[in-house]
Design a protein around this motif. Structure first.
Motif, PDB file in Angstrom:
ATOM      1  N   THR A  74       0.835  -1.199   0.000  1.00  0.00           N
ATOM      2  CA  THR A  74       0.000   0.000   0.000  1.00  0.00           C
ATOM      3  C   THR A  74       0.872   1.253   0.000  1.00  0.00           C
ATOM      4  O   THR A  74       0.437   2.317  -0.450  1.00  0.00           O
ATOM      5  N   PHE A 491      -5.683  -3.904   6.008  1.00  0.00           N
ATOM      6  CA  PHE A 491      -5.517  -3.908   4.559  1.00  0.00           C
ATOM      7  C   PHE A 491      -4.056  -4.179   4.241  1.00  0.00           C
ATOM      8  O   PHE A 491      -3.157  -3.919   5.041  1.00  0.00           O
TER       9      PHE A 491
ATOM     10  N   SER B  71     -15.239   7.265   2.229  1.00  0.00           N
ATOM     11  CA  SER B  71     -13.949   7.766   2.709  1.00  0.00           C
ATOM     12  C   SER B  71     -13.736   9.201   2.267  1.00  0.00           C
ATOM     13  O   SER B  71     -12.611   9.692   2.321  1.00  0.00           O
ATOM     14  N   THR B  74     -10.610  10.520   0.264  1.00  0.00           N
ATOM     15  CA  THR B  74      -9.689   9.411   0.023  1.00  0.00           C
ATOM     16  C   THR B  74     -10.123   8.612  -1.206  1.00  0.00           C
ATOM     17  O   THR B  74      -9.301   7.956  -1.850  1.00  0.00           O
ATOM     18  N   GLU B  76     -12.037   5.964  -1.689  1.00  0.00           N
ATOM     19  CA  GLU B  76     -12.269   4.518  -1.634  1.00  0.00           C
ATOM     20  C   GLU B  76     -13.550   4.230  -0.863  1.00  0.00           C
ATOM     21  O   GLU B  76     -14.081   5.090  -0.166  1.00  0.00           O
ATOM     22  N   ARG B  78     -14.895   1.727   2.243  1.00  0.00           N
ATOM     23  CA  ARG B  78     -14.348   0.922   3.328  1.00  0.00           C
ATOM     24  C   ARG B  78     -15.418  -0.028   3.849  1.00  0.00           C
ATOM     25  O   ARG B  78     -16.573   0.358   3.984  1.00  0.00           O
ATOM     26  N   GLU B  87     -11.970  -2.022  10.718  1.00  0.00           N
ATOM     27  CA  GLU B  87     -11.975  -1.849   9.262  1.00  0.00           C
ATOM     28  C   GLU B  87     -11.512  -3.146   8.627  1.00  0.00           C
ATOM     29  O   GLU B  87     -10.377  -3.563   8.826  1.00  0.00           O
ATOM     30  N   ARG B  90     -10.407  -2.175   2.403  1.00  0.00           N
ATOM     31  CA  ARG B  90     -10.518  -0.962   1.604  1.00  0.00           C
ATOM     32  C   ARG B  90     -10.798  -1.393   0.168  1.00  0.00           C
ATOM     33  O   ARG B  90     -10.135  -2.293  -0.346  1.00  0.00           O
ATOM     34  N   CYS B  97      -4.559   3.059  -6.311  1.00  0.00           N
ATOM     35  CA  CYS B  97      -4.144   2.220  -5.187  1.00  0.00           C
ATOM     36  C   CYS B  97      -2.830   1.522  -5.492  1.00  0.00           C
ATOM     37  O   CYS B  97      -2.724   0.748  -6.447  1.00  0.00           O
ATOM     38  N   THR B 490     -10.796   7.474  12.254  1.00  0.00           N
ATOM     39  CA  THR B 490     -10.772   7.089  10.837  1.00  0.00           C
ATOM     40  C   THR B 490     -10.081   8.165  10.025  1.00  0.00           C
ATOM     41  O   THR B 490     -10.167   9.351  10.320  1.00  0.00           O
TER      42      THR B 490
END
Lengths: 642, 642
Positions: A74, A491, B71, B74, B76, B78, B87, B90, B97, B490
């Protein structure tokens, strides 16, 4: 409790160094029960009452430790709270971040590009890129002073694109990302522990021709592997050493004398049968003082501006200590006396006595002179952590267990005494890689928490599709406990982590206005006669370059609108004049692919071509105020054709 | 418990629609204590024993609900587990990514590009990009059948670049990402609840010229806002409606008749004083049947292939219901009778009776005819959730509270009865935006859990620097409880979420080999005479295009090495033939910026130019096996010059 493996079970029988033998391991992905069928494992209880072990952090209470987690492919660093195991923050490092604009803003691009090799710069330019957009961040480690964490920096590797990054712990953002020349695919990374960091030791994992320009291709005999010492203060490469074998993990001692790397594939094989053919590989010990003297004496070849020394077999700079097949983790015990090299394909760990290394460099001794223990621990030992009380905890990848063992007993057993070093084993779910104890890689190891970073979660969580999370399990180890208290899905891929006492880390909550991160923006503004915090009423035009200066203060930007021409190269620089904790603003230009974070008192800027005419809204995307949605304005792009 | 606001306190006094008034709100970033000084708030106890409320999910136990979290910037989606608040995954959607190669692989690029507008394609091409690399994903919602979730799809918006995405819940990956033409900056999004989804309703938030080519710039009178209905099955835009005012949030009824959007800035102001000048804005009701009839009758202008109807004041397609200043959230109650429009700058929520809407379209009635309650709840009401038992929970952004209130009592109070609808208030930390109850936007609302998504965390967690996490708080609401049981940090920015019962979501663990995601790869292989799962022994050359087919099976790729020439356009296609749960492989080419995920039984491919000669290792970056590090091979790039 004793080792669960059947005595006499042949390692070769399980790990025969043939393609067929390797194929046998394909079942790893299967359930542990299937894997362990026939292994009469007796394990510690895993059921645990989290509340009873103090792992719960109720609403409003603070965690005791900062967990700094890598994220593998990531490409980011993650900050966890321990023991709550809550992810507190993501820090983009090698990845492109949609939220913060990391990889887009001028400030992040400076950090990503200023220490690139010319070769990488050219390679990326052909792709229309300034920086790589991926990374493989395995090993995050904090800077040390006198054998313990000092809260200054975090260092980390990028295996995918051969980089090393540093994060400033005062603001928790990277300030340096450097390409490592000559080496390939940086894997293991650890900072010098004593007297301070100092060096950051970096393993180039993969072998390649020293000059990798395509003249040498399929000729492995001409491949080399490179060990690198980065100066943690300047973030320049100090020196490099050519070694034999693929470098895996590395650790440093507590005296500032040595770094020790594990080397797998001493065979220089190019496929699994070749790579695993030999019964032994080695740990390579780097003599820092001798290497520094060698650099001073000019005993190196300069390549891409770096002194490269030859540390292959027979060199005065290194010693190669034979250890069983394909060692993986290297972990120095907090007492500073021992280093544990983890067997991976051997069920053993090899304990090296650091006090014997001086002699090994001075005299012509048995290469295994420093080996003082080699306990059989279980199948697939990968990494070892310590509680500072004489106990070690080793992950057993194949057994899906963590084994707790007594270092002293292991040494006594190696010396012939009939004593079993294994204290207990605990099942983990499933296939653990790295592990780590609280403060465990420092002289202040406190033996409170152990993390097992497990590569598979399988059935441990609600099914989220074919891609499953990893599973980071928190294990209570204080007062003789050995209990899993938290299953933590993560993740891809928390490859490694450290846990740092809260009092050591003291970040700012609001940026200092004179932070070097926006030095370039400040200079540009000064040249334009603008104060960043005052902004400018109108865009400043310089040919087809246009500079827009704004401040932000919830819920407004200083400009309600600004006008540019189609084709202009526009730089928007925003200074967040709010000085309140947690009052981050954002700046997004709709349909322009532009979005960035501006922390309290920070400046951030972005440069783009205004090649889409029309009315384009910019807005704050970091929720800041009841009138957050009203925090917006218009960019007018006048078309060329009118 | 009664409302904590002092009776008679003027809303205008707090929210005066002037720049000065707005500036007063700047203190939001400060501590709640400072904000609330003088407000004699009596709140429910927030201390809670998590274990006692059933919020703990011990190691090895499964969560009861899937949480699908957005998100924000961001980009994405989740997946959380509720009530553990862990979590789980993702899912990259609008972002690039590093781990999965989303935005790099041919498979993801197809999804990201095939429904782009020509204008966006050209804009991105000028930047050397195929897709935007950022997104602002606010509202994730599941497809419905007969008023409740059906587990087929998740839909979500991108405010930053005006897109809508769909995720397949069988594999938890996007299969459609579409540009929405004509509209600007999609914000609120909700699916049709009945008879099924059906339509996905999407609010274009920002106003702009209908043809935004730069001929109209600073002339707000010519700006319009666009409401869009996407066909959730085909993911094509079905129709669009021009409206007055900025569209904010939207919800649908349980009869399939109406969608209701909140509109702020009815003034069409271009700055905060102008945007907040009027005491009232409105909720706009869209009559789906009439719009469909209008499309059939040709009562539209076609723009970029989409029928665009005029729904501005006076239209038969819409009704504008005046509500107090700058409404924000729109939430339909699970009983299907009421819609709550949240006041934001008014301390009130407006309750609309859906059974009165038919009449409003048929007769010339008072525009507020459907308003049946308007309780004063507290400062800054943003969103309302429901327990299915007649209670509503509204976030109060300014008060940093959630208020529980009785819908029926609010209606009776509005009718003149002396009854207080407010049941209790609870402090949340800090400044809540969206909230959501378990199954709360369906007819199966079960009243077990409430999430408050708070925009600031400030001092609630260990300090991680100037950028702080948000704080998602879990609140137990079953059996009359109203207690915070979990503080959840988060990363930016869980704008909205839904909580779906576990039995509704049933993803695959291993891909089906005939998945349409790699249809193009399969066709390409067939044309090359290759079976994907068999790979090819040699690269297949077609001019300067080279195609490499490999399979992966832990711990090997089918090719130990392959050779291409400098300048070749290389496509590497990998099929993961492992069919074991959780056995994802990766494929990284070192120093080439290439990295991607290949799930069990999946195929993934990447195309790049081999413009760097030499030996380049490719390796598996998704930990798969004890010999994972040995899962690697070499790409030889023969230099042009030799």
């Amino acid at each position: 409790m004793s080792d669960t493996r059947k005595p006499g079970l042949s390692r070769r029988g399980l790990f025969g160094a043939t393609a067929g033998g390797a194929a046998l391991l394909g079942g790893l992905g299967g359930s542990r029960l299937a894997l362990l069928a026939g292994a009469a494992g007796v394990t510690a209880a895993t059921a645990a009452d989290a509340a009873a072990t103090g792992a719960e952090v109720p609403p409003g209470q603070l965690d005791d430790y900062y967990g700094f987690w890598s994220s593998g492919q990531t490409g980011e660093l993650r900050i966890f709270g321990v023991p709550s195991m809550r992810e507190m923050m993501r820090v983009p490092v090698f990845n492109r971040c949609s939220a913060t604009g990391w990889g887009l803003t001028n400030e992040s691009l400076k950090i990503l590009t200023q220490d690139q090799t010319p070769e990488n710069k050219a390679f990326l330019a052909k792709r229309g890129l300034k920086a790589f957009q991926n990374g493989d961040l395995h090993h995050p480690h904090m800077s040390f002073t006198d054998g313990t964490y000092d809260g200054r920096y975090l260092f980390m590797n990028d295996k995918a694109n051969t980089r090393v990054a540093r994060i400033r712990c005062d603001i928790m953002k990277p300030d340096k990302i450097i390409d490592i020349p000559n080496a390939h695919d940086i894997h293991g990374l650890r900072p010098q522990k004593y007297p301070r960091t100092g060096y950051v030791f970096c393993n180039g994992e993969h072998e390649a021709p020293l000059v990798n320009d395509g003249k040498i291709l399929d000729d492995p005999k001409q491949y080399v592997t490179i060990f690198t010492a980065v100066d943690g203060d300047t973030m320049k490469v100090a020196w490099q050493v050519i070694v034999d074998g693929n470098l895996d993990n590395v650790d440093a001692d507590y005296q500032g004398k040595y770094a020790i790397s594990s080397c797998y594939n001493s065979e220089m094989g190019m496929n699994i049968p070749e790579m695993t053919a030999s019964e032994t590989d080695w740990a390579v010990v780097f003599n820092i003082k001798r290497i520094e003297e060698g650099v001073k004496a000019g005993d190196y070849k300069e390549m891409n501006g770096v002194p490269v020394l030859d540390g292959r077999h027979g060199s005065k700079y290194t010693r190669y200590i034979p250890v069983p097949n394909s060692p993986h983790g290297v972990n120095t015990a907090p007492d500073g006396k021992y280093v544990v090299v983890n067997g991976k394909l051997s069920p053993t760990c090899t304990v090296l006595d650091l006090s014997k290394i001086d002699e090994m460099f001075e005299k012509d001794l048995d290469p295994r002179y420093a080996v003082v223990a080699e306990p059989e621990l279980g199948l697939g030992p990968l990494h070892t952590a310590f509680d500072g009380k004489g106990n070690a905890f080793t992950t057993l990848f194949l057994d899906s267990q963590v084994v707790k063992w007594d270092i002293d007993k292991a040494i006594r057993a190696f010396a012939g005494e009939k004593v079993d070093p294994i204290i207990a084993k605990i099942d983990v779910e499933y296939q653990p890689g790295h592990n780590h104890t609280s403060m465990g890689e420092t002289k202040e190891a406190d033996g409170k928490w152990l993390i097992s970073l497990n590569k598979f979660s399988k059935d441990r969580f609600i099914n989220v599709g074919p891609l499953k999370p990893e599973n980071d399990q928190l294990i209570a180890i204080s007062d003789g406990k050995f209990e899993i208290v938290h299953d933590g899905p993560t993740f891809a891929e928390p490859h490694d982590c450290i846990m740092v006492r809260r009092d050591i880390v003291n970040p700012l909550s609001v940026y200092k206005r004179d932070d070097p991160m926006w030095e370039d923006a400040r200079k540009m503004a000064e040249a334009d006669g603008v104060k960043l915090e005052d902004g400018a009423d109108q865009p400043i035009r310089d040919g087809n370059k246009v500079r827009v200066y704004m401040w932000s203060s919830a819920p407004t930007f200083s400009l309600e609108k600004f006008t540019v021409k189609e084709g202009d190269e526009v730089t928007v620089t925003i200074t967040n004049v709010d000085d309140v904790d947690d009052l981050t603003h954002g700046f997004t230009i709709s349909n322009y692919g532009v979005a960035m974070e501006i922390g309290p008192q920070a400046t951030a800027s972005v440069t783009f071509t205004a090649d889409r005419p029309g009315v384009h809204w910019f807005y704050c995307q970091w929720f800041c105020h009841a009138l957050h949605m009203e925090m917006r304005g218009r960019m007018f792009v006048e078309p060329k054709a009118i």
